[in-house]
Motif scaffolding. Structure first.
Motif, short mmCIF file in Angstrom:
data_model
loop_
_atom_site.label_atom_id
_atom_site.label_comp_id
_atom_site.label_asym_id
_atom_site.label_seq_id
_atom_site.Cartn_x
_atom_site.Cartn_y
_atom_site.Cartn_z
N UNK E 55 1.88 -4.53 -22.56
CA UNK E 55 2.94 -5.31 -21.80
C UNK E 55 3.66 -4.58 -20.53
N UNK E 56 3.56 -3.12 -21.00
CA UNK E 56 4.17 -2.50 -19.94
C UNK E 56 2.93 -2.40 -18.71
N UNK E 58 1.16 -4.62 -17.87
CA UNK E 58 0.98 -5.89 -17.12
C UNK E 58 2.22 -5.80 -16.19
N UNK E 59 3.43 -5.33 -16.71
CA UNK E 59 4.56 -5.68 -15.80
C UNK E 59 4.56 -4.62 -14.74
N UNK E 62 2.31 -6.43 -12.32
CA UNK E 62 2.92 -7.58 -11.58
C UNK E 62 3.98 -6.85 -10.94
N UNK E 63 4.59 -5.82 -10.81
CA UNK E 63 5.59 -5.41 -10.02
C UNK E 63 4.69 -4.91 -8.79
N UNK E 65 2.26 -6.09 -7.55
CA UNK E 65 1.64 -7.23 -6.89
C UNK E 65 2.75 -7.85 -6.10
N UNK E 66 3.84 -8.18 -6.95
CA UNK E 66 4.91 -8.98 -6.19
C UNK E 66 5.90 -8.25 -5.53
N UNK E 67 6.33 -6.78 -5.77
CA UNK E 67 7.28 -6.23 -5.32
C UNK E 67 6.69 -5.09 -4.19
N UNK E 69 3.64 -5.27 -3.29
CA UNK E 69 2.46 -5.73 -2.40
C UNK E 69 1.30 -4.81 -2.36
N UNK E 84 -4.82 -6.80 -20.36
CA UNK E 84 -3.60 -7.59 -20.20
C UNK E 84 -3.52 -7.76 -18.49
N UNK E 92 -3.89 -13.54 -8.76
CA UNK E 92 -3.15 -13.18 -7.38
C UNK E 92 -4.35 -12.81 -6.42
#
Ligand SMILES: Nc1ncnc2c1ncn2[C@@H]1O[C@H](COP(=O)(O)OP(=O)(O)OP(=O)(O)O)[C@@H](O)[C@H]1O
Ligand SMILES: Nc1ncnc2c1ncn2[C@@H]1O[C@H](COP(=O)(O)OP(=O)(O)OP(=O)(O)O)[C@@H](O)[C@H]1O
Ligand SMILES: [Mg+2]
Ligand SMILES: [Mg+2]
Lengths: 285, 250, 350, 240, 367
Positions: E55-56, E58-59, E62-63, E65-67, E69, E84, E92
């Motif tokens: 989960x870490x 993944x997060x 995710x960050x 990618x979205x934060x 970039x 994960x 994405x």
């Protein structure tokens, strides 16, 4: 027979790495989850003495214990002492904090990898007896374990120091009232517990390895031994460790499919039968 | 009157030590009964056996004629058997009112309710408040128990027992540590309980015992030495020798 | 009517209930507190996955608070229920039943059942014993999940978890918006229930159990039944938290059952302060935020700083952050009143 | 005769709370003092202050001329103070015998002497402190203090919970100690009438202040004041 | 704009060593080849996922990618992390360069994954064939009781029995295991020609090989064969002389004899004093190499589809020997070497004495 011997040796190893906790948690009632950190310190001290300063193994062991005891005494003075009266949960939080710090510290100073340890030749190999192949190092562990038990048993049960310690844990205010130097008793005991942890850590390097993850990797085993043995009982810890060691080794040999479960199952069953532990004399706080 | 509490051949051993030795008692309903005896005679142990706090080695306990020996403590309490403790057993972090309200809720079968807040259970709170008034603890209703003086805590100890509405009440040295003046008030409160409530009292203050009890059992070394009226007990030479000394001289 | 009724007939309904009512009523602080997750949604829109993980962990910590903070059961194996919930939801979704709410219910049921059964192991013994029994149970479950690779995927983790849109409508998006709102709503709902519970007679009785378990049977309280009940509730909460993790991650790994997760949870709860519900939420948030922040600043040695943080908290704020806040509040009140009473109200004994 | 203990202007309490205000007292070697007062008036606190278990805020204390405030709590036993606290404070995980021996100091009182005084303790010598009855704990607390062979015994309600026979014996012993003059005694009791005859001096506390400091006999002879300060007159002649 | 490479790695916890080595390898590549490629400045961002905590991971991803970039995700020390993050990369369309995570199926989790390390079957199968061919008839298997252990056991059994060998017994050891005594004893009692071992490298490998010697299995003529992670250069020194004679199969050894490797090892030792070059560091190094290659080909674009198209079939000579990216599976094709632990200039080394060339992951042939 060999399996039984291995089980005993394995149990003694468990005992040696946990007995320090039996002193700090069991006798002093301090939930010292940082026990493994002291053990790790002892392990690193031993390895450094051996590899960097060429100290012989048999001399490095007591030195490692002594250094850990010193560290324990210092930390007791500056930190632990303030927390004797804190709640159990605060003690847990505090000692886990120390564990984190020690792990990062070990990583910083020694790197994340395993530390090498080469035993002297006379502790290597096996002795072959009819029906029994006994590892020399395992024999050595058993001997040290027995010596420690006798020493501690004498110290805690037979001497006035042991009674003074228990009195201080029971009731500090009153212990002072009858003239016991509580601070000194606690310092000495904590140093003793840390020293034993350090010795256990140093002795364990050969079989358990040594890296910064040590304090958490084996915490479960420390706790199992103390809980099953009964808080505050050295004898209990030894017997518990032996039972666990023998069951674990025999279980793995004869029913390897259940290997991982044996030790936990034995623990749970023993705790259900004797919730206070084998020799528990009172609830832990 | 039929008996409220009976024991038959009750024995309790701690290891090799016999703390209760073959005790058979019969306490009538509505009795005002005192249990006396030297220190370590086994009085507290007997109370522990009666309430189920300890399990007997052998023998049985009957509450209003029914065998309760194997019953859990809380079941006995629900059947009307309550006690106080020689050494306070309170809830240091709760207020006085909360402690008593908790006991009242339990008796009323509200103990497992989880929806309406305590404050909404007006009946139970009213009853709890009534008990506090009765024991003179009203002023401290919202004080945390830990802040109460020792004597006040002894009163709360009794209030908790009363909250279960006992038909048999066992009091273990209720006046210990309470100063002379207050202990008298305390006993007046106890004396005001309805006559039907059976009361068994343990106490070393003979002044209080002789004033309160209608019958007295003397325990020595775990066994019953004598059971009689206060007058006869006071005159009993054996009792004087092992326990009373000159204390019964009036 | 029992004979003793007469004694209690001196009823006094006029007792001042103000303090009790006040304790159960929502305060301004609480309303403000719950505005935080809303504000966070707009302020940290880039980190919603992280925020939902905080919400999940907070729910998990809440479940531990119910059993530790209120009933005094110390557990080092609470991850067992978290993990069961996670796998329950994951397996359902893997085999085509990916409706999120269904997953929650199934997870709650499975974890609750396991909690109910295992609670009977915890009725005797002291803290250390309970600690070890819970730990043992969870470690065995971990080993079991590790061995059953066909079912659970073992250490590689359970893959193929495919979730349906929430309520048939809202997809779980890359930014984690749906997931975040979902987690916060579930957290709030369960918190609200827990809050009712602890202010009701049941909660009072549980505090009694925690403070003096020996006295409770003498008041007629079936202590065992209460422990079983609350332990089951705690397990249900943990199971739901586990399911939420599965659903927001679309993946289950073995570490949902790990000892580290249980231990870290305990640390978070103690950090926040046990026995106040909010302590659990705050502890989880602060711990995770600190962890993330420090790991970002110093990926290799952040553990040192986190450890130092914990040590300092203990040295300077006993009973966790909530304990510190309460003392601060009391100090402020005393200062503003000049002098006078007003210590921490819920100062349970150590 | 030499002065044993002297307090001047002592203010003391717990944490920030002040309990005792401006206490003064003097005790000669071998003298005995009854410390009286209602519940919560500060009797226990005064003894605790002497033992270093409560906080001395102001004032001075001397034990045989030495400044007591400078002696750390754990040395006060060696300096000659023997304490029987109100809550007994038995060491729960020590046996009876260990409780007695754990801090014993050489002198007239040894195991044999204590067991002679309390035969019950000899019978229960292997029991853990936590497994004793209330009265046995009281005896043990007394025995433990005697084993220190102190110069002053500080007895905080030592008769509480003791069977009448034992209580009488104990009173007798205390009387002997006082008469023989080997040990001084400060005695706190609810039952003033029992102990006033045993002691020479009496000190009455009210709300942390001394309201009477004088001879015990004079106080015993003044039922009005007794009743006013201690509420004992009403007990009348039935006192045991 | 900058080319942001977001690396998700275990930088703390039990696998911290992996994270450090991968990162060191990647950084060494950048240091050697300049931090600009196809006109874009390469910026490496690192997030710690603490090991097995998907989960870490993944997060973190995710960050990234979205934060942040990022253009490329990279790293991934352990399989669960890669699993994960896989779906995220697919969703994405961000390329994901796996630098360790060795479970076969990792690359199937997203069409944008490419791997520069190895797969477990890839290094296991050659060992089994080699053993069968070189006089080892009976083998006792000891594997850790978890997914990768089961996979290794399966692959070894399959290849070994197909080649005519016989498995005379086996045990699965608990993942947390303080004492190997009973398992060693069991292996000894089975009298095999060799013991095949697959357990997590680190203290377990150390303990096992020490026990192997102590209990006299080597004197009984039993060989110890294993996949090369057991004698990873990073733990080899801790194993000490107990490791001498262990036979392993692997795709990289510090002692590999080639000019590329000599240069690499020298540069590595110079850059990171006191550390040894190992397969982790090479995977990071080659991963960075791949990214550079691809960007040169696409002229600076790291868009998912372009990136992967360019990566497929890319081939070069790495310090480990010639390697390429299989266009079909996006997995790595490489030589697998059979080695033996020996002392070279007083230092324990895996000395290669045999190899299978351009070997593909057999794990994917089956599925
Ligand atoms: N757990 C135990 N183990 C061993 N002995 C015990 C235990 N509990 C009590 N005893 C012994 O049993 C005897 C009876 O104790 P009990 O508390 O019943 O006495 P009591 O009559 O209440 O005395 P008191 O008047 O002093 O309170 C005591 O001698 C005590 O030492
Ligand atoms: N530990 C403590 N912390 C704070 N206040 C205390 C503490 N102990 C006692 N007090 C307060 O100090 C005051 C004096 O208490 P003390 O125990 O000295 O009275 P006492 O005269 O011995 O009464 P008793 O007859 O009940 O034993 C009381 O108001 C009490 O509430
Ligand atoms: Mg009693
Ligand atoms: Mg007092």
């Amino acid at each position: 027979m060999t399996i039984f011997f291995d089980g005993i040796a394995s149990g003694v190893l468990l005992f040696l790495i946990s007995v320090g906790l039996s002193v700090t948690l069991g006798l002093m009632n301090f939930i010292n989850l940082a026990h493994g950190a002291f053990a790790m310190f002892g392990g690193y001290a031993c390895v450094v003495l051996l590899n960097r300063y060429g100290v012989p193994f048999l001399a490095a062991l007591p030195l490692a214990a002594l250094l850990s005891a010193l560290l324990g005494a210092v930390l007791e003075r500056v930190l632990y002492r303030r927390l004797y009266r804190a709640s159990d949960l605060d003690q847990v939080l505090f000692s886990i904090g120390l564990v984190f710090m020690s792990m990062a510290g070990a990583n910083y100073f020694f790197g994340p990898t395993q530390q090498p340890l080469a035993l002297p030749a006379f502790l290597q190999g096996q002795i072959h007896l009819p029906g029994l192949d006994a590892g020399v190092y395992r024999l050595f562990l058993i001997a040290v374990g027995l010596a420690i038990v006798l020493l501690l048993q004498w110290l805690v049960v037979r001497t006035r120091f042991g009674a003074q310690l228990r009195a201080s844990v029971d009731n500090q205010r009153m212990a002072r009232g009858v003239g016991i130097d509580v601070d000194r008793v606690f310092s000495l005991t904590f140093a003793l517990g840390s020293g034993l942890a350090g010795l256990g850590g140093a002795l364990g390097v050969e079989m358990l390895g040594l890296d910064p993850g040590f304090p958490v990797k084996y915490i479960v085993y420390f706790l199992i031994v103390v809980a099953v043995g009964g808080s505050g009982s050295i004898k209990g810890s030894l017997i518990a460790a032996l039972i666990l060691g023998v069951c674990d080794v025999a279980g793995k040999y004869y029913v390897p499919q259940a290997g991982a479960f044996v030790i936990y199952a034995v623990m749970i069953v023993m705790l259900l039968l004797r919730p206070q532990g084998l020799y528990g004399r009172r609830a832990a706080k | 009157m039929s008996s409220a509490l009976q024991t038959r051949g009750l024995v309790k051993r701690f290891g090799g030590f016999t703390a209760t030795a073959d005790v058979s008692l019969d306490i009538a309903g509505g009795a005002r009964h005192a249990l006396i005896g030297p220190n370590g005679a086994g009085k507290t142990t007997l109370v522990n056996l009666l309430t189920g706090f300890l399990a007997p080695t052998s023998g049985s306990v009957l509450l209003e004629g029914r065998d309760v020996t194997r019953m859990a403590q809380h079941v006995r309490v629900r059947r009307g058997l309550a006690r106080t403790f020689q050494i306070n057993q309170l809830f240091p972090g709760m207020t006085v009112l909360e402690s008593v309200a908790m006991a009242v809720c339990e008796r009323r079968g509200l103990g497992a309710r989880w929806w309406r807040p305590l404050a909404a259970h007006a009946d139970a709170l009213g009853e709890a408040a009534g008990l506090l008034r009765q024991l003179g603890l009203m002023d401290e209703a919202h004080e945390p128990t830990a802040k109460l003086a020792y004597g006040r805590q002894r009163l709360l100890e009794i209030a908790l027992a009363l909250a279960t509405r006992p038909r048999v009440l066992l009091l273990d040295e209720p006046a210990a540590g309470v100063p002379a003046g207050e202990s008298r008030e305390l006993f007046e409160t106890i004396a005001r309980l309805p006559r039907e409530v059976t009361i068994v009292l343990i106490e070393h203050d003979m002044d209080l015992v002789f004033r309160f009890a209608e019958r007295i059992t003397v325990l020595v070394n775990g066994a019953v030495l004598a059971e009689d009226t206060p007058q006869s007990i006071a005159r009993d030479a054996r009792v004087r020798e092992v326990y009373l000394g000159e204390a019964a001289d009036d | 009517m029992s004979p003793a009724d007469a004694a209690a007939d001196a009823r006094d309904v006029s007792v001042e209930l103000g303090p009790l009512r006040r304790a159960a009523r929502w305060t301004v602080w609480e309303y403000l507190f719950w505005l935080l997750p809303v504000a966070a949604y707009f302020a940290f829109g880039d980190s919603l996955l992280f925020l939902s993980q905080i919400a999940i962990t907070a729910l998990f910590a809440l479940s531990l608070d119910l059993i530790l903070g209120y009933a005094g059961i110390v557990s080092l194996g609470h991850a067992a229920f978290f993990g069961l919930g996670a796998y329950a939801a994951g397996l359902l979704a893997k085999y085509g039943m990916g409706a999120p709410l269904l997953g929650l219910v199934a997870a709650a049921a499975l974890a609750g059942f396991a909690g109910f059964v295992s609670s009977f192991l915890l009725l005797r013994g002291n803290d250390l014993t309970r600690l070890m029994v819970t730990l043992g149970v969870s470690l065995m479950l971990f080993e079991l999940a590790n061995k059953l690779t066909d079912l659970t995927g073992g250490v590689d983790g359970l893959q193929g978890v495919v979730l349906r849109p929430l309520l048939g409508r809202y997809e779980f998006d890359l930014y984690g918006r749906t997931g975040y709102i979902y987690c916060v709503v579930v957290l709030f709902a369960l918190f609200w229930l827990a809050r009712r519970l602890v202010h009701a007679p049941l909660g009072l009785g549980l505090r009694g159990v925690r403070q003096n378990i020996l006295r409770m049977p003498a008041l007629g309280v079936p202590v065992h039944r209460r422990l079983v009940l609350i332990y089951t509730v705690g397990a249900v909460y943990a199971g739901v938290a586990g399911a939420l993790l599965t659903q927001t991650n679309a993946f289950v790994s073995l570490d949902v059952l790990s000892f580290q997760r249980s231990a870290e949870l305990l640390v978070m709860l103690v950090l926040g302060g046990a026995g106040s519900l909010y302590g659990a939420l705050i502890g989880a948030t602060v711990f995770m935020a600190a962890h993330d922040l420090l790991a970002g600043l110093n990926p290799q040695y952040w553990q040192f700083w986190l450890g130092l943080f914990l040590v300092l908290i203990v040295l300077f704020a006993r009973d966790g952050i909530m304990g510190g806040l309460r003392r601060l509040q009391a100090a402020v009140r005393r200062a503003s009143r000049g002098s006078g009473a007003g210590g921490p109200r819920e100062a349970d004994e150590p | 005769m030499t002065e044993l203990l002297r307090l001047e202007g002592v203010w003391a309490g717990y944490g920030s709370a002040m309990v005792l205000e401006d206490i003064a007292l003097t005790l000669r070697e071998g003298a005995s003092l009854a410390l009286l007062g209602r519940n919560g008036m500060g009797k226990t606190t005064l003894l605790a202050t002497l033992m270093g278990a409560a906080r001395l805020r102001r004032g001075r204390m001397w034990l045989r001329g030495a400044d007591l405030a400078r002696v750390p709590p754990q040395r006060r036993a060696a300096a000659g103070l023997g304490w029987v606290p109100q809550e007994r404070d038995i060491f729960a995980s020590l046996t009876v015998e260990e409780n007695l021996a754990v801090a014993a100091r050489p002198g007239a009182w040894d195991l044999a002497a204590v067991y002679g005084l309390f035969p019950r303790l000899r019978e229960r010598r292997g029991n853990l402190g936590s497994q004793l009855s209330g009265g046995e704990q009281q005896m043990l607390a007394m025995g433990r203090a005697l084993m220190l062979n102190p110069r002053i015994m500080l007895l905080d309600e030592p008769l509480e919970g003791l069977a009448p026979l034992i209580a009488q014996e104990l009173l007798g012993i205390i009387g002997d100690m006082v008469r023989q003059g080997g040990m001084s005694v400060i005695l706190v009791e609810q039952h003033a009438r029992q102990i006033l005859p045993l002691t020479e001096m009496a000190l009455v506390l009210e709300r942390g202040r001394v309201v009477y400091d004088g001879s015990s006999a004079a106080l015993a002879a003044d039922p009005g004041r007794l009743d006013q300060w201690l509420g004992v007159a009403a007990r009348g002649a039935t006192a045991p | 704009a900058d080319l942001k490479v977001g690396m998700v790695l275990p930088m703390s916890g039990p696998f911290a060593a992996y994270g450090r080595q991968i990162l060191d390898g990647a950084r060494l590549y950048i240091a050697q080849h300049g931090d600009t490629v196809a006109g874009r400045k390469v910026v490496v961002l690192v997030k710690d996922d603490t090991g097995v905590a998907p989960e870490i991971s993944k997060r973190d991803a995710q960050e990234f990618i979205v934060k942040d970039k990022v253009d490329v995700l990279a790293g991934f020390g352990l399989t669960p992390s890669a699993f994960a993050v896989g779906p995220l990369s697919a969703q994405a369309k961000v390329p994901m360069v796996v630098m360790n995570a060795a479970t076969s199926s990792v690359t199937t989790k997203s069409p944008y994954i490419v791997r520069t390390s190895m797969t477990l079957p890839q290094v296991t199968a050659p060992l089994a064939s080699w053993a069968a061919k070189h006089g080892i008839k009976k083998v006792f298997t000891v594997v850790a009781d978890y997914g990768p252990g089961h996979d290794a056991e399966k692959q070894f059994k399959k290849t070994f029995t197909e080649a005519g060998g016989q498995i005379v017994g086996g045990v699965r050891t608990p993942v947390k295991n303080p004492d190997f005594a009973p398992f060693l004893q069991k292996a000894k009692d089975a009298h095999p020609d060799a013991v095949f071992l697959f357990i997590p490298a680190g203290e377990q490998g150390v303990a096992f090989s020490k026990g192997f010697k102590e209990r006299g299995l080597d004197q009984a003529g039993i060989k110890l064969i294993a996949t090369g992670d057991l004698t990873d250069e990073d733990v080899l020194d801790a194993m000490g002389d107990a490791a001498l004679g262990v036979i392993t199969s692997f795709h990289y050894a510090e002692a590999h004899k080639s000019p590329e490797n000599q240069a690499y090892v020298q540069a590595y030792h110079q850059a990171y004093k006191g550390h040894r070059a190992n397969f982790m560091s090479v995977a990071g190094y080659d991963g960075m190499h791949l990214i550079y290659d691809v960007l040169k080909k696409t002229g600076g674009s790291a868009a998912g589809d372009k990136f992967i198209a360019a990566a497929k079939g890319d081939a070069w000579v790495s310090p480990r020997g010639p390697i390429s990216i299989d266009p079909a599976t996006r997995d790595i094709v490489q030589n697998v070497y059979i080695r033996k632990v020996e002392k070279v200039d007083g230092k324990l080394q895996n000395v290669e004495f045999d190899h299978v060339a351009a070997f593909k992951d057999p794990g994917k042939q089956g599925s």
